[in-house]
Design a protein around this motif. Structure first.
Motif, PDB file in Angstrom:
ATOM      1  N   GLY A  37      18.981  52.755  30.616  1.00  0.00           N
ATOM      2  CA  GLY A  37      18.823  51.328  30.872  1.00  0.00           C
ATOM      3  C   GLY A  37      20.027  50.560  30.363  1.00  0.00           C
ATOM      4  N   THR A  38      19.966  49.245  30.510  1.00  0.00           N
ATOM      5  CA  THR A  38      21.122  48.403  30.183  1.00  0.00           C
ATOM      6  C   THR A  38      20.680  47.074  29.576  1.00  0.00           C
ATOM      7  OG1 THR A  38      22.256  49.303  32.135  1.00  0.00           O
ATOM      8  CG2 THR A  38      23.239  47.388  31.088  1.00  0.00           C
ATOM      9  N   LEU A  39      21.396  46.656  28.534  1.00  0.00           N
ATOM     10  CA  LEU A  39      21.301  45.298  28.021  1.00  0.00           C
ATOM     11  C   LEU A  39      22.576  44.580  28.461  1.00  0.00           C
ATOM     12  CD1 LEU A  39      20.027  45.962  24.379  1.00  0.00           C
ATOM     13  CD2 LEU A  39      18.743  44.830  26.196  1.00  0.00           C
ATOM     14  N   ARG A  40      22.430  43.454  29.122  1.00  0.00           N
ATOM     15  CA  ARG A  40      23.589  42.776  29.700  1.00  0.00           C
ATOM     16  C   ARG A  40      23.844  41.425  29.033  1.00  0.00           C
ATOM     17  NH1 ARG A  40      25.578  45.241  34.117  1.00  0.00           N
ATOM     18  NH2 ARG A  40      24.238  46.772  35.140  1.00  0.00           N
ATOM     19  N   VAL A  41      25.109  41.187  28.689  1.00  0.00           N
ATOM     20  CA  VAL A  41      25.545  39.887  28.173  1.00  0.00           C
ATOM     21  C   VAL A  41      26.133  39.105  29.345  1.00  0.00           C
ATOM     22  CG1 VAL A  41      27.836  40.757  27.508  1.00  0.00           C
ATOM     23  CG2 VAL A  41      26.904  38.728  26.388  1.00  0.00           C
ATOM     24  N   LEU A  42      25.798  37.827  29.417  1.00  0.00           N
ATOM     25  CA  LEU A  42      26.118  37.007  30.587  1.00  0.00           C
ATOM     26  C   LEU A  42      27.176  35.953  30.264  1.00  0.00           C
ATOM     27  CD1 LEU A  42      22.400  36.416  31.596  1.00  0.00           C
ATOM     28  CD2 LEU A  42      23.954  38.109  32.575  1.00  0.00           C
ATOM     29  N   THR A  43      27.996  35.651  31.251  1.00  0.00           N
ATOM     30  CA  THR A  43      29.039  34.641  31.068  1.00  0.00           C
ATOM     31  C   THR A  43      29.018  33.632  32.210  1.00  0.00           C
ATOM     32  OG1 THR A  43      30.765  35.849  32.285  1.00  0.00           O
ATOM     33  CG2 THR A  43      30.510  36.359  29.936  1.00  0.00           C
ATOM     34  N   VAL A  44      29.679  32.517  31.954  1.00  0.00           N
ATOM     35  CA  VAL A  44      29.914  31.495  32.974  1.00  0.00           C
ATOM     36  C   VAL A  44      31.418  31.364  33.139  1.00  0.00           C
ATOM     37  CG1 VAL A  44      29.722  29.044  33.548  1.00  0.00           C
ATOM     38  CG2 VAL A  44      27.796  30.227  32.499  1.00  0.00           C
ATOM     39  N   TYR A  45      31.879  31.311  34.381  1.00  0.00           N
ATOM     40  CA  TYR A  45      33.299  31.155  34.656  1.00  0.00           C
ATOM     41  C   TYR A  45      33.621  29.668  34.693  1.00  0.00           C
ATOM     42  CZ  TYR A  45      37.843  31.598  36.939  1.00  0.00           C
ATOM     43  OH  TYR A  45      39.173  31.521  37.237  1.00  0.00           O
ATOM     44  N   VAL A  46      34.606  29.254  33.885  1.00  0.00           N
ATOM     45  CA  VAL A  46      35.022  27.850  33.818  1.00  0.00           C
ATOM     46  C   VAL A  46      36.499  27.772  34.191  1.00  0.00           C
ATOM     47  CG1 VAL A  46      35.269  25.803  32.371  1.00  0.00           C
ATOM     48  CG2 VAL A  46      33.364  27.376  31.989  1.00  0.00           C
ATOM     49  N   GLU A  47      36.824  26.941  35.163  1.00  0.00           N
ATOM     50  CA  GLU A  47      38.219  26.780  35.561  1.00  0.00           C
ATOM     51  C   GLU A  47      38.578  25.303  35.665  1.00  0.00           C
ATOM     52  OE1 GLU A  47      39.314  27.691  39.683  1.00  0.00           O
ATOM     53  OE2 GLU A  47      37.178  27.989  40.118  1.00  0.00           O
ATOM     54  N   GLN A  48      39.819  25.012  35.322  1.00  0.00           N
ATOM     55  CA  GLN A  48      40.336  23.643  35.462  1.00  0.00           C
ATOM     56  C   GLN A  48      40.376  23.271  36.948  1.00  0.00           C
ATOM     57  OE1 GLN A  48      41.598  21.116  33.225  1.00  0.00           O
ATOM     58  NE2 GLN A  48      41.466  20.030  35.175  1.00  0.00           N
ATOM     59  N   ALA A  49      39.802  22.137  37.289  1.00  0.00           N
ATOM     60  CA  ALA A  49      39.806  21.694  38.685  1.00  0.00           C
ATOM     61  C   ALA A  49      41.154  21.081  39.051  1.00  0.00           C
ATOM     62  CB  ALA A  49      38.695  20.686  38.922  1.00  0.00           C
ATOM     63  N   THR A  50      41.551  21.278  40.282  1.00  0.00           N
ATOM     64  CA  THR A  50      42.749  20.651  40.835  1.00  0.00           C
ATOM     65  C   THR A  50      42.348  19.880  42.088  1.00  0.00           C
ATOM     66  OG1 THR A  50      43.318  22.512  42.277  1.00  0.00           O
ATOM     67  CG2 THR A  50      44.152  22.584  40.003  1.00  0.00           C
ATOM     68  N   ILE A  97      35.300  23.303  36.882  1.00  0.00           N
ATOM     69  CA  ILE A  97      34.334  23.891  37.800  1.00  0.00           C
ATOM     70  C   ILE A  97      33.653  25.059  37.100  1.00  0.00           C
ATOM     71  CG2 ILE A  97      34.005  25.063  40.008  1.00  0.00           C
ATOM     72  CD1 ILE A  97      36.608  23.617  40.908  1.00  0.00           C
ATOM     73  N   GLU A  98      32.342  25.009  37.039  1.00  0.00           N
ATOM     74  CA  GLU A  98      31.557  26.111  36.473  1.00  0.00           C
ATOM     75  C   GLU A  98      30.921  26.907  37.597  1.00  0.00           C
ATOM     76  OE1 GLU A  98      28.637  24.877  33.642  1.00  0.00           O
ATOM     77  OE2 GLU A  98      30.103  24.580  32.043  1.00  0.00           O
ATOM     78  N   SER A  99      30.958  28.229  37.440  1.00  0.00           N
ATOM     79  CA  SER A  99      30.345  29.108  38.430  1.00  0.00           C
ATOM     80  C   SER A  99      29.851  30.366  37.729  1.00  0.00           C
ATOM     81  CB  SER A  99      31.358  29.462  39.531  1.00  0.00           C
ATOM     82  OG  SER A  99      32.510  30.062  38.969  1.00  0.00           O
ATOM     83  N   PRO A 100      28.997  31.163  38.386  1.00  0.00           N
ATOM     84  CA  PRO A 100      28.493  32.385  37.749  1.00  0.00           C
ATOM     85  C   PRO A 100      29.631  33.302  37.327  1.00  0.00           C
ATOM     86  CG  PRO A 100      27.229  31.867  39.707  1.00  0.00           C
ATOM     87  CD  PRO A 100      28.397  30.928  39.702  1.00  0.00           C
ATOM     88  N   GLY A 101      29.500  33.863  36.131  1.00  0.00           N
ATOM     89  CA  GLY A 101      30.504  34.785  35.617  1.00  0.00           C
ATOM     90  C   GLY A 101      30.052  36.225  35.764  1.00  0.00           C
ATOM     91  N   THR A 102      30.114  36.957  34.661  1.00  0.00           N
ATOM     92  CA  THR A 102      29.809  38.386  34.693  1.00  0.00           C
ATOM     93  C   THR A 102      28.488  38.683  33.991  1.00  0.00           C
ATOM     94  OG1 THR A 102      31.056  38.746  32.649  1.00  0.00           O
ATOM     95  CG2 THR A 102      32.251  38.974  34.731  1.00  0.00           C
ATOM     96  N   ALA A 103      27.993  39.884  34.227  1.00  0.00           N
ATOM     97  CA  ALA A 103      26.792  40.389  33.542  1.00  0.00           C
ATOM     98  C   ALA A 103      27.125  41.809  33.092  1.00  0.00           C
ATOM     99  CB  ALA A 103      25.592  40.372  34.488  1.00  0.00           C
ATOM    100  N   GLU A 104      27.743  41.906  31.917  1.00  0.00           N
ATOM    101  CA  GLU A 104      28.302  43.173  31.479  1.00  0.00           C
ATOM    102  C   GLU A 104      27.392  43.917  30.504  1.00  0.00           C
ATOM    103  OE1 GLU A 104      32.576  43.266  30.807  1.00  0.00           O
ATOM    104  OE2 GLU A 104      32.639  41.132  31.240  1.00  0.00           O
ATOM    105  N   ASP A 105      27.508  45.229  30.532  1.00  0.00           N
ATOM    106  CA  ASP A 105      26.750  46.113  29.651  1.00  0.00           C
ATOM    107  C   ASP A 105      27.222  45.888  28.210  1.00  0.00           C
ATOM    108  OD1 ASP A 105      25.619  48.194  28.232  1.00  0.00           O
ATOM    109  OD2 ASP A 105      26.080  49.722  29.735  1.00  0.00           O
ATOM    110  N   VAL A 106      26.315  45.453  27.341  1.00  0.00           N
ATOM    111  CA  VAL A 106      26.687  45.144  25.962  1.00  0.00           C
ATOM    112  C   VAL A 106      27.223  46.372  25.232  1.00  0.00           C
ATOM    113  CG1 VAL A 106      25.892  44.188  23.769  1.00  0.00           C
ATOM    114  CG2 VAL A 106      24.922  43.348  25.894  1.00  0.00           C
ATOM    115  N   SER A 107      26.728  47.543  25.587  1.00  0.00           N
ATOM    116  CA  SER A 107      27.165  48.765  24.888  1.00  0.00           C
ATOM    117  C   SER A 107      28.659  49.003  25.057  1.00  0.00           C
ATOM    118  CB  SER A 107      26.378  49.984  25.374  1.00  0.00           C
ATOM    119  OG  SER A 107      26.670  50.278  26.730  1.00  0.00           O
TER     120      SER A 107
END
Length: 347
Positions: free
Chosen positions: A53-66, A29-39
């Motif tokens: 200001g902020t530069l943000r690195v983005l992630t996707v949350y991936v979990e094993q489905a049950t 299952i993929e879902s929105p992850g985080t948007a963290e300050d790169v600094s």
């Protein structure tokens, strides 16, 4: 039936259902992850990140489905995908090793690209060749592992320059089927010697190595750049790492008070590459209050379009996702690091 028996039976049914609900199924299952300050991910010696200001690195949350979490696919911004579409032929352990390597590789590439763009130099130290795959039919199948570091091949090192690596490739190209290849391999903290005869590639008549790999290297720079990945893995933060490093070592004030999110791999020539899950990364950016989104404007080749007729560039994908979300976040297409720098300079 007595009340006690009914309670026992109900308890047993509950336990059985709970166990069944936790059984893994061949999906993730993929879902929105985080948007963290790169600094927060890096420290540059002697530099102060005073840019507002902020530069943000983005992630996707991936979990094993049950059996139970399967139903998350009905939640907003959640997607159920076959495991092989995400992990390929890799085991979870191999996939994690690849993701960790991709992050390390993205960091070293970000330093090299940022310093070159700033007119500065770095020093490289090649550790060896990180094994990214071992073919099923390879004579190395039960000897090499994904994640191994090949330090030498027939006594020859990849070296610390592009020229020395090309020399190694030329050496391999000159070998013939049946040649016994001898590898010095580092696995965890141990070093071992592995050897196997090379097979013939039926298409070319030449050799088939039976494994693939990428250069594993560390870089040192002045000022030095230290990373703390905060548990984030994968290569998709390359662009944002590069922008943060460039911004700090040049004092360019690229953020200029803006909340900027973005994604994309970074190549040594400054090209920004395609990533996955960009629609979910957009959601993470919006939830973090970003007003600007930098998206890879990757080239779709004829071969890619022939294989995937409905394929879109990351920029096209995220524009479509933004329309569905009804967001007013400003989305910019980025092909190179220089594109991204110019966009931010003109915000």
């Amino acid at each position: 039936m007595s009340k006690v028996k009914k309670i026992i039976i109900a308890a047993l049914i509950f336990v059985v259902l709970a166990i069944v609900a936790m059984i893994p199924i061949p999906y993730v299952i993929e879902s929105p992850g985080t948007a963290e300050d790169v600094s927060q991910f890096l420290t540059i010696s002697g530099a102060k990140d005073e840019d507002q200001g902020t530069l943000r690195v983005l992630t996707v949350y991936v979990e094993q489905a049950t059996v139970l979490t399967y139903f998350k696919k009905f939640l907003k911004h959640h997607e159920l995908l076959p495991s092989e579409e995400v992990f390929g032929d890799y085991t979870p352990e191999e996939f994690d090793a690849l993701q960790d390597f991709s992050m390390r590789n993205a960091r070293s590439t970000a330093v090299r690209v940022a310093f070159e763009a700033a007119g500065k130099t770095v020093e490289r130290h090649v550790n060896g060749i990180f094994v990214t795959r071992v073919d099923q039919s390879s004579n190395f199948r039960d000897k090499l592992q994904v994640g191994d570091i090949i330090e030498t091949i027939d006594g020859k090192s990849p070296g610390n320059t592009d020229e020395s690596f090309e020399d190694l490739k030329d050496y391999l190209a000159g070998l013939e089927p049946g040649h016994t290849l001898v590898l010095q391999v580092k696995r965890d903290d141990a070093t071992m010697t592995i050897s196997a005869p090379l097979k013939m590639d039926s298409r070319t008549g030449g050799i088939r190595l039976g494994f693939g790999g990428e250069v594993d290297e560390d870089v040192t720079s002045d000022p030095s750049v230290e990373f703390d990945p905060h548990g984030v893995s994968g290569p998709s933060g390359g662009l944002m790492f590069t922008l943060e490093i460039y911004n700090q070592i040049t004092n360019s004030h690229l953020k200029n008070g803006h909340n900027i999110a973005g994604t994309g791999t970074i190549e040594l020539d400054g090209t920004v590459g395609r990533i996955g899950g960009i629609d979910k990364k957009l959601v993470a950016a919006i939830e973090a209050g970003a007003t600007v989104f930098l998206a890879p404007d990757d080239e779709i080749t004829d071969e890619m379009r022939a294989r995937y007729p409905d394929i879109k560039s990351n920029y096209e994908e995220v524009k479509e996702a933004a329309e569905k979300l009804g967001t007013d976040i400003k989305i910019y297409p980025v092909k190179t690091l220089q594109d991204a720098i110019e966009i931010l300079e003109n915000l």
